[in-house]
Design an enzyme around this catalytic site. Structure first.
Site, PDB file in Angstrom:
ATOM      1  N   PRO A  93      -2.382   3.671  20.368  1.00  0.00           N
ATOM      2  CA  PRO A  93      -3.721   3.080  20.182  1.00  0.00           C
ATOM      3  C   PRO A  93      -4.832   4.092  19.893  1.00  0.00           C
ATOM      4  O   PRO A  93      -5.740   4.266  20.698  1.00  0.00           O
ATOM      5  CB  PRO A  93      -3.955   2.341  21.499  1.00  0.00           C
ATOM      6  CG  PRO A  93      -3.167   3.125  22.504  1.00  0.00           C
ATOM      7  CD  PRO A  93      -1.985   3.718  21.784  1.00  0.00           C
ATOM      8  N   CYS A  94      -4.794   4.724  18.731  1.00  0.00           N
ATOM      9  CA  CYS A  94      -5.843   5.683  18.377  1.00  0.00           C
ATOM     10  C   CYS A  94      -7.188   4.965  18.211  1.00  0.00           C
ATOM     11  O   CYS A  94      -8.236   5.606  18.244  1.00  0.00           O
ATOM     12  CB  CYS A  94      -5.469   6.469  17.126  1.00  0.00           C
ATOM     13  SG  CYS A  94      -5.102   5.461  15.699  1.00  0.00           S
TER      14      CYS A  94
END
Ligand SMILES: [Zn+2]
Length: 366
Positions: free
Chosen positions: A316-317
């Protein structure tokens, strides 16, 4: 990639409410500010009031909101009906070469199929079929099927013709491929546009937005890192990922469990692993990530590694934002970052059939 049909063709499609143009273009109605699928059953707008768009995203950014009747954002994870029929046909008999005449017999305009595949898959329909044939061939070679049999089964007139085609796709002759794997790529429709996903037997190695400029580079990196070719096809890890993505976008899945493979430099791998620790619905800053890695002050390097993440959404950047709370950057476009964060916080942003939809997105765009 801009792949709109001619105005005349689109006008005719709207007049005939032709569902086979689904996914090819969208039509906005200037007088009401609403945009529709070409096949919308609502009253056909006057020609001079129409505005055509290649993607739902462009329509939204031009200030249009989705129609409540035809729900142009509501993809349900499905390709349009005609494309599904075509894909099913390819899967059923991947070794049969479909000519333009065959496509017409299936009531599919070859030019339309070409545009759809270019836009959603980044390759021509014929290239897609060739890739599928070759992927199947590699599967059989690895199972120990004799080469001659595989060549004949793939509709190649001669053994040498097959070898040439095979080497072109995989970069090595079939005889030496028994132990080599390949990366299998597939595509998923999603509320944030079509996604490309790829896996090898160890796990998922790519999840990207198809229009992302970096996609070509990502492919090259993958080929180099894994030293193998990328072909379209099916894989159990891709099936699992598609299922998890559908639940994620429905708001019911908070943690992905598909196996991941993300080779990179030791620093990149440390950053990507750290990102997996940021809980669903929460955000942290680039500084926070740098500190967690024991490298305070390395936020720029963290930002760079963040942007090089090849497995969007699952790693989850999008949960890393600027210290002040502003969104910061996002390779897939800030509107997508906002969408994902809103989704995880349970905030209605621009989900289908929601009147506030455009407001949410325009806020994100600012
Ligand atoms: Zn409509």
């Amino acid at each position: 990639m801009r792949t709109l049909p001619s105005i005349r063709e689109m006008e005719q499609a709207v007049r005939q409410r032709d569902a086979s143009y689904e996914g090819i273009f969208f039509v906005g109605l200037r007088t009401t500010g609403i945009f529709c699928r070409p096949s919308c059953p609502a009253r056909t707008p006057l020609v001079q009031n129409r505005h055509y768009f290649a993607t739902a995203r462009e329509a939204i950014f031009a200030g249009y909101r989705p129609c409540k009747r035809c729900r142009p954002l509501d993809t349900n994870g499905q390709a349009p009906g005609w494309a599904q029929r075509l894909l099913a046909q390819v899967e059923q008999a991947p070794t049969v070469r479909l000519t333009d005449t065959d496509l017409r017999r299936l009531a599919i305009e070859p030019a339309r199929a070409r545009r759809y595949f270019l836009k959603h898959y980044g390759m021509t329909f014929h290239a897609y079929c060739r890739g599928r044939r070759m992927g199947k061939a590699l599967e059989r070679i690895r199972q120990g099927t004799p080469l001659d049999e595989v060549a004949l089964g793939n509709a190649y007139e001669s053994h040498s013709g097959f070898r040439t085609a095979f080497a072109k796709t995989f970069g090595r002759p079939p005889g030496r491929s028994r132990t080599q794997g390949c990366i299998v790529a597939g595509w998923v429709e999603s509320p944030v546009g079509p996604l490309i996903v790829a896996a090898n037997d160890d796990g998922i190695c790519l999840l990207e937005f198809t229009e992302r400029r970096m996609l070509e580079t990502q492919f090259t990196t993958l080929r180099k890192r894994f030293a193998c070719a990328i072909v379209p096809g099916n894989h159990k890890h891709l099936d699992a990922l598609k299922d998890e993505l559908a639940r994620y976008f429905a708001g019911t899945l908070k943690e992905f469990s598909v196996p991941l493979v993300y080779p990179g430099s030791p620093f990149q791998q440390a950053v990507w692993t750290e990102l997996l620790n940021i809980p669903y619905g929460e955000t942290c800053s680039y500084e926070d990530v740098a500190c967690a890695l024991g490298s305070p002050g390395a936020q720029r390097a963290v930002g760079r590694a963040n942007g090089q993440n090849r497995i969007a959404i699952v790693i989850p950047c999008h949960r890393v934002v600027n210290k002040g709370g502003q969104l910061g950057g996002y390779g897939g476009g800030l509107w997508r970052k906002q969408f994902l964060l809103d989704l995880e916080r349970g905030v209605q942003s621009f989900l289908p059939a929601d009147d506030r939809s455009c407001d949410g997105l325009e806020r994100a765009a600012r």
